[in-house]
Design a protein around this motif. Structure first.
Motif, short mmCIF file in Angstrom:
data_model
loop_
_atom_site.label_atom_id
_atom_site.label_comp_id
_atom_site.label_asym_id
_atom_site.label_seq_id
_atom_site.Cartn_x
_atom_site.Cartn_y
_atom_site.Cartn_z
N GLY A 175 1.46 6.31 -6.66
CA GLY A 175 -0.03 8.02 -7.17
C GLY A 175 0.53 8.98 -6.78
N GLN A 176 1.18 9.33 -5.79
CA GLN A 176 2.15 10.32 -6.06
C GLN A 176 2.62 11.24 -6.73
N ARG A 225 -4.39 3.43 -7.65
CA ARG A 225 -4.80 2.94 -6.55
C ARG A 225 -5.55 1.89 -7.18
N TYR A 248 0.96 11.88 -9.56
CA TYR A 248 0.33 13.06 -9.51
C TYR A 248 0.84 14.88 -10.15
N GLN A 303 -4.42 -2.22 -7.58
CA GLN A 303 -5.68 -3.25 -6.81
C GLN A 303 -6.42 -3.80 -8.02
N ASP A 361 0.62 4.43 -2.88
CA ASP A 361 0.61 5.67 -2.61
C ASP A 361 2.02 6.76 -3.30
N GLU A 362 2.82 5.74 -3.15
CA GLU A 362 3.84 7.09 -3.20
C GLU A 362 3.92 6.53 -4.83
N ALA A 373 0.42 -1.49 0.24
CA ALA A 373 0.17 0.06 0.02
C ALA A 373 0.82 1.28 0.23
N ALA A 374 2.09 1.44 0.29
CA ALA A 374 3.21 2.44 1.02
C ALA A 374 3.70 2.85 -0.21
N PRO A 408 -3.90 9.92 -8.52
CA PRO A 408 -3.68 9.26 -7.53
C PRO A 408 -4.70 8.14 -7.13
#
Lengths: 330, 172
Positions: free
Chosen positions: A289-290, A318, A293, A322, A286-287, A282-283, A314
Motif C-alpha cells: 500500500g505504501q 488493503r 501511495y 483482503q 501494508d508495504e 498484513a505487514a 493504501p
C-alpha cells in the motif's frame, strides 16, 4: 437534446470485411463496438468521423473459449456477458468483478471488452459539450493548446478510466490487433502509453480482435477495488487490481499490482520484487500500500478531490488483497 | 461533410415490424420518438447517464439515446408502450401504480423496463438485486424506496399497501 454529426454507417459481417473498410477509410473512420463511449463523444463533437464501422454483426469477435493454455476472449463480448461467464468468474474473479462494475447495467449490456480496452481517456475539461469547451477556449487534448489541469502543461493528463485494463494488466494479458497490413499480438503493458491525447498504440486502421489471458498453473489469487462517488454509472476515481501466485505454504511466487484511473496510463507498481517468495501477511500488504501511495500522484483531471483519491490508495490496496486472500469463492 | 442519404431499416417494435428511412446518425431514441411517435421513452440526459431512455433490445435493457438506429436493424425492441399485454398491465406496471412508485414520472418508463427485465431473469430478486438492477436508472423525486417496494410487490414478495396508504389517485 444532443444531436450526432453526420456520418456514413457500415456493418461488416466479418473481420476481413471490417479490414477492407478500414483500409478504404482509415483515419476518417471510427469503429463502433457497443457505442457507449463513441456515441456520447460524437455528440460532444470530440470525434466527427465520416464513417462509422459497426462491429455488431462480426460473429467471430463474440466468442469466449480456451485455446493453447489461455482463455481467449473476443473483443465484442459484452461486459455483461463477461461478468456472467462462469469460467471467468471461477478462474479470474477480478476480471469478472471489474466487468460487473463498469458504469451501470444498461451500459454493460451494450459495452464490450474491446471497447473498454480502447476507451478514450477522460478529463473534466474534455468530456463536455462543444459549447462548454468552446467557452473555455478548448484544451490540449482537443482543438486547443493549453492544459487546464496542469498550468503550462505540455502533456495531456486525461485519465485512463477503463475497469478491465488494470485487471488484465495484473493478469499479464495480451491483445491481438489486426489491420489491413497484418496482425500483431502485444502484451497489454505495451498497448498503453503515458499520453492522455491517445493512450494506446492502436493505429487508426487497427482493430482489437481478441484478448488472451494465460490459464494459471498454480494458485492464482486476484482482487479488484474501485473508488467512485456513486456505486453505479460513474467512471472510477481510483482503481486497484492485484494478482499473485501463491505457493502451498502461502508465500507469493510473484505479485502484480496495478493502479489506474489517475493518469493517462494504468500504473504497474514497481519495486515490489523484494516481497516475492515471502508470505503475503498484513505487514507485506501494508508495504504494498505504501509503495503504491508513493508512486501515484492524482491530479484535478476529474471532479473528485485528488488528495482524497491519493489517501484512498493504501486503503483500496488493503481491501483488494483482503478480497484476493479471502477463503472461498469471491 | 454532406449529409449521407437516408437508409431504409427494419426492426420489430412491440411486436410489429416497422420499416423506416433514417439518416445514419439517427439514434434509436430519435427513431422511436420522432419517426414512430412512441414518446414513452424519455429523452433525459441524452448521453447515456440517466436511464430515462431505457428500452429492451432482444430482452436486454439498453440505452436508446446512445444506440444508433442502424444497430437495431433486425432486432426486437420493447418500449414502455409494449410492456402491457393488450389491456392487461404488466405486473410491474400494476405494482408501480399500487405503491405510488412515482412522482413526476419522467424516469418511470425506463425504471419499469429495467424492472421487467430483472423479473424475466430472476422472478424473486432480493432487495439488493433489485437495487443493483435499477442502478442505471436515476430518479430525482422518490428517493427510490417505493420503487424498490413496487418491484417486491410485482414479484409477489410483498403485500400490496393498505388502501388508505395508497396514493389518492387510486381511491374511488
Amino acid at each position: 437534446m444532443l444531436t450526432l454529426p453526420p456520418f456514413q454507417f457500415h456493418s461488416p459481417k466479418s473481420v476481413a470485411e471490417a479490414l477492407t473498410l478500414l483500409e478504404a477509410h482509415g483515419a476518417k473512420a471510427k469503429l463502433h463496438a457497443g457505442g457507449t463511449d463513441l456515441v456520447p463523444n460524437m455528440k460532444h463533437r470530440l470525434f466527427t468521423p465520416e464513417h462509422v464501422i459497426g462491429l455488431r454483426d462480426v460473429a467471430e469477435l463474440h466468442r469466449i473459449g480456451e485455446r493453447d493454455g489461455a482463455l481467449a476472449i473476443g473483443s465484442m463480448v459484452t461486459l455483461a456477458d463477461l461478468a456472467r461467464d462462469e469460467r471467468v468468474r471461477a478462474i479470474f474473479p477480478s476480471l469478472s468483478s471489474a466487468a460487473a462494475q463498469v458504469a451501470g447495467p444498461q451500459l454493460r449490456e451494450m459495452g464490450t471488452l474491446g471497447g473498454n480496452l480502447a476507451l478514450d481517456t477522460r478529463c473534466v475539461y474534455y468530456n463536455q459539450t462543444y459549447f462548454w469547451r468552446k467557452a473555455l477556449g478548448y484544451c490540449l487534448k482537443k482543438d486547443g493548446t493549453v492544459c487546464h489541469v496542469v498550468k503550462g502543461g505540455q502533456k495531456c493528463v486525461a485519465a485512463a478510466s477503463n475497469d478491465t485494463a488494470p485487471v488484465l494488466l495484473s493478469l499479464g494479458a495480451t491483445v491481438r490487433l489486426q489491420s489491413p497490413r497484418g496482425s500483431r499480438e502485444l502484451p497489454l503493458d505495451q498497448f498503453y502509453v503515458a499520453d492522455g491525447i491517445r493512450n494506446t498504440v492502436l493505429e487508426p486502421d487497427e482493430l482489437i480482435t481478441e484478448v488472451r489471458v494465460l490459464l494459471p498453473q498454480g494458485r492464482l489469487v486476484t482482487g479488484y477495488q474501485k473508488l467512485r462517488l456513486r456505486a453505479s454509472i460513474d467512471y472510477p476515481a481510483l482503481t486497484v487490481a492485484v494478482a499473485a501466485w501463491l505457493e502451498k505454504d502461502g508465500t507469493a511466487q510473484w505479485i502484480r499490482m496495478v493502479i489506474s484511473a489517475l493518469g493517462a496510463r494504468p500504473h504497474a507498481v514497481k519495486r515490489i520484487e523484494h516481497l516475492f517468495g515471502k508470505p503475503l501477511d498484513a505487514a507485506a500488504i501494508d508495504e504494498l500500500g505504501q509503495a503504491a501511495y508513493k508512486q501515484c500522484h492524482p491530479l484535478t483531471n476529474i471532479n473528485v478531490d485528488p488528495g482524497w483519491r491519493r489517501l484512498m490508495i493504501p486503503v483500496f490496496v488493503r481491501r483488494a488483497w483482503q478480497q484476493a486472500l479471502a477463503p472461498g469463492p469471491q | 461533410m454532406a449529409r449521407p442519404a437516408r437508409e431504409l431499416i427494419r426492426f420489430e417494435v412491440n411486436g410489429d415490424w416497422h420499416e423506416l428511412a433514417v439518416e445514419p446518425r439517427t439514434t434509436l431514441l430519435e427513431a422511436l420518438r420522432y419517426v414512430l411517435k412512441l414518446t414513452g421513452s424519455k429523452q433525459g440526459c441524452d448521453k447515456g447517464d440517466c436511464g430515462a431512455c431505457t428500452v429492451l433490445i432482444d430482452g436486454r435493457p439498453q440505452l436508446s439515446c446512445i444506440s444508433l438506429a442502424m444497430t437495431a436493424v433486425g432486432r426486437k425492441i420493447t418500449t414502455i408502450e409494449g410492456l402491457a399485454e393488450g389491456n392487461r398491465a404488466h405486473p410491474v406496471q400494476d405494482a408501480f401504480d399500487l405503491c405510488g412508485a412515482l412522482q413526476c414520472g419522467f424516469c418511470q418508463s425506463g425504471m419499469m423496463l429495467s424492472a421487467a427485465a430483472l423479473l424475466a431473469d430472476n422472478p424473486r430478486p432480493n432487495r439488493d438485486e433489485i437495487k443493483q438492477a435499477l442502478s442505471g436508472n436515476l430518479c430525482r423525486c422518490t428517493g427510490y424506496t417505493q420503487i424498490v417496494d413496487a418491484v417486491e410487490v410485482a414479484s409477489g414478495q410483498r403485500d400490496v399497501p393498505e388502501r388508505d396508504e395508497r396514493p389518492t389517485t387510486r381511491r374511488k
